[in-house]
Design an enzyme around this catalytic site. Sequence first.
Site, PDB file in Angstrom:
ATOM      1  N   CYS A  13       0.931  -1.254   0.050  1.00 15.21           N
ATOM      2  CA  CYS A  13      -0.185   0.092   0.130  1.00 15.21           C
ATOM      3  C   CYS A  13       0.950   1.255   0.043  1.00 15.21           C
ATOM      4  O   CYS A  13       2.191   0.890   0.239  1.00 15.21           O
ATOM      5  CB  CYS A  13      -0.881  -0.086   1.119  1.00 15.21           C
ATOM      6  SG  CYS A  13       0.018   0.086   2.761  1.00 15.21           S
ATOM      7  N   HIS A  74       3.638   1.690  11.058  1.00 17.60           N
ATOM      8  CA  HIS A  74       2.503   1.203  12.247  1.00 17.60           C
ATOM      9  C   HIS A  74       2.685   2.561  13.367  1.00 17.60           C
ATOM     10  O   HIS A  74       1.789   2.350  14.327  1.00 17.60           O
ATOM     11  CB  HIS A  74       3.105  -0.010  12.700  1.00 17.60           C
ATOM     12  CG  HIS A  74       3.036  -1.095  12.087  1.00 17.60           C
ATOM     13  ND1 HIS A  74       1.878  -1.462  11.004  1.00 17.60           N
ATOM     14  CD2 HIS A  74       3.915  -2.177  12.089  1.00 17.60           C
ATOM     15  CE1 HIS A  74       2.183  -2.718  10.636  1.00 17.60           C
ATOM     16  NE2 HIS A  74       3.098  -3.040  11.105  1.00 17.60           N
ATOM     17  N   CYS A  96       2.601   5.956   8.744  1.00 20.31           N
ATOM     18  CA  CYS A  96       1.640   6.102   7.638  1.00 20.31           C
ATOM     19  C   CYS A  96       0.805   7.351   8.019  1.00 20.31           C
ATOM     20  O   CYS A  96       0.246   7.322   9.156  1.00 20.31           O
ATOM     21  CB  CYS A  96       0.753   5.015   7.379  1.00 20.31           C
ATOM     22  SG  CYS A  96      -0.348   5.191   6.158  1.00 20.31           S
ATOM     23  N   HIS A 124      -1.098  -5.535  18.320  1.00 19.22           N
ATOM     24  CA  HIS A 124      -0.410  -5.296  16.972  1.00 19.22           C
ATOM     25  C   HIS A 124       0.102  -3.651  17.494  1.00 19.22           C
ATOM     26  O   HIS A 124      -0.220  -2.898  18.171  1.00 19.22           O
ATOM     27  CB  HIS A 124      -1.682  -4.779  15.939  1.00 19.22           C
ATOM     28  CG  HIS A 124      -0.984  -4.800  14.735  1.00 19.22           C
ATOM     29  ND1 HIS A 124      -0.559  -3.535  14.382  1.00 19.22           N
ATOM     30  CD2 HIS A 124      -0.873  -5.522  13.729  1.00 19.22           C
ATOM     31  CE1 HIS A 124      -0.100  -3.547  13.030  1.00 19.22           C
ATOM     32  NE2 HIS A 124      -0.503  -4.729  12.632  1.00 19.22           N
ATOM     33  N   GLU A 126       0.530  -1.111  15.765  1.00 20.51           N
ATOM     34  CA  GLU A 126      -0.286   0.206  15.550  1.00 20.51           C
ATOM     35  C   GLU A 126      -1.097   0.391  16.581  1.00 20.51           C
ATOM     36  O   GLU A 126      -1.091   1.595  16.951  1.00 20.51           O
ATOM     37  CB  GLU A 126      -1.082  -0.137  14.190  1.00 20.51           C
ATOM     38  CG  GLU A 126      -1.930   1.071  13.924  1.00 20.51           C
ATOM     39  CD  GLU A 126      -2.946   0.778  12.477  1.00 20.51           C
ATOM     40  OE1 GLU A 126      -2.459   0.110  11.823  1.00 20.51           O
ATOM     41  OE2 GLU A 126      -3.957   1.281  13.002  1.00 20.51           O
ATOM     42  N   SER A 218       2.034 -11.066   9.075  1.00 17.78           N
ATOM     43  CA  SER A 218       1.214  -9.850   8.727  1.00 17.78           C
ATOM     44  C   SER A 218      -0.182  -9.904   9.102  1.00 17.78           C
ATOM     45  O   SER A 218      -0.814 -10.905   8.540  1.00 17.78           O
ATOM     46  CB  SER A 218       1.544  -9.634   7.280  1.00 17.78           C
ATOM     47  OG  SER A 218       0.684  -8.955   6.645  1.00 17.78           O
ATOM     48  N   ASN A 220      -2.634  -7.771   8.510  1.00 15.49           N
ATOM     49  CA  ASN A 220      -3.515  -7.631   7.449  1.00 15.49           C
ATOM     50  C   ASN A 220      -3.567  -8.825   6.298  1.00 15.49           C
ATOM     51  O   ASN A 220      -4.583  -9.085   5.565  1.00 15.49           O
ATOM     52  CB  ASN A 220      -3.416  -6.178   6.736  1.00 15.49           C
ATOM     53  CG  ASN A 220      -2.165  -6.162   5.704  1.00 15.49           C
ATOM     54  OD1 ASN A 220      -2.291  -6.569   4.455  1.00 15.49           O
ATOM     55  ND2 ASN A 220      -0.801  -6.070   6.082  1.00 15.49           N
ATOM     56  N   SER A 262       1.816  -5.511   2.993  1.00 14.59           N
ATOM     57  CA  SER A 262       3.304  -5.679   3.296  1.00 14.59           C
ATOM     58  C   SER A 262       4.051  -6.646   2.318  1.00 14.59           C
ATOM     59  O   SER A 262       5.035  -6.930   2.712  1.00 14.59           O
ATOM     60  CB  SER A 262       3.542  -6.089   4.623  1.00 14.59           C
ATOM     61  OG  SER A 262       2.750  -7.183   5.156  1.00 14.59           O
TER      62      SER A 262
HETATM   63 FE1  F3S Z   1      -1.354   3.023   5.751  1.00 13.16          FE
HETATM   64 FE2  F3S Z   1      -3.452   1.543   4.994  1.00 13.16          FE
HETATM   65 FE3  F3S Z   1      -1.069   1.106   4.321  1.00 13.16          FE
HETATM   66  S1  F3S Z   1      -3.096   2.565   6.882  1.00 13.16           S
HETATM   67  S2  F3S Z   1       0.272   1.554   6.157  1.00 13.16           S
HETATM   68  S3  F3S Z   1      -1.831   2.762   3.579  1.00 13.16           S
HETATM   69  S4  F3S Z   1      -2.837  -0.344   4.782  1.00 13.16           S
END
Ligand code: F3S
Length: 278
Positions: A13, A74, A96, A124, A126, A218, A220, A262
């Site tokens: 991402c 995170h 992020c 986690h 984050e 991971s 996610n 990731s």
């Molecule tokens: Fe940010 Fe969404 Fe990636 S919160 S780190 S863009 S999964």
Amino acid sequence: MAEIRVASSAGFCFGVRRAVDLAVQALVDFGNPVYTLGPIIHNPQEVNRLREKGLLMAESLIEIESGTVVIRSHGAPRGIIETAARRGLGVVDATCPLVKRLEEKVRELGETGLQVIIVGESDHPEVKAALSYAAGRCLVWRGPEDIDPGQMEPSVGIVAQTTQSLENLQLVVSGCVPFCREVHVFNTVCEATRKRVAEALALAREVDLMIVVGGKNSGNTKRLAEAVRRTGTPTCHIESSRELREVSIPKGASVGVTAGASTPSWVIQDVVAVLESV
Ligand code: F3S
């Protein structure tokens, strides 16, 4: 040969891409040593590749005597950046922007006197970082099954870990409403995650087998694989092409490929290349 279809949203991402780019740039700009606090991303293959380039990892600031610290996507608990700067370490904040928005929301809600509820995983990084921004008592619930009216105050503010599903946030919100006088909800779910899941589910409904690529550590990627599996399409979560040896792919089957936020593109390409040779 199998028909291979790769989801266009598979892989990094923008937040992860940005963090990796900033870490690599820090090696160029500041020279060694450059550390990340915890793995830069939850993908062992990419962490190894970056280690070979010189990116080191520490679990806490105590382990770092000098050099530069990269705060991963995170985020990091409140005060870490200030402490690092006070100790004379260079700091590159690669949190992020969407995670920063969650941290800010937790801070704001706490300051207005609301009890904060974070929908997410308490272990986690984050969520641990976001928790440190809460002024008062803050709860972390994985989903509606964790709702405990005995712990709730009359006025609550609800947010979600960025990679949670919107459905899970909605279930927690509707489960809380009967027990509160005021429920303030902020949708902190990341749009990139929502899109990735929606696309993976649509693809899963059109193929015979789904391969979800990404670190077993991971969150996610694990949630993505679980969501895909719930469509009823046989689903394998693999970290790299090596695990394809254990996957039986019927002749002529159509195979869908997606990957967590990731998972680097080179790992996905490698999986696709092996699938194409089957
Ligand atoms: Fe940010 Fe969404 Fe990636 S919160 S780190 S863009 S999964």
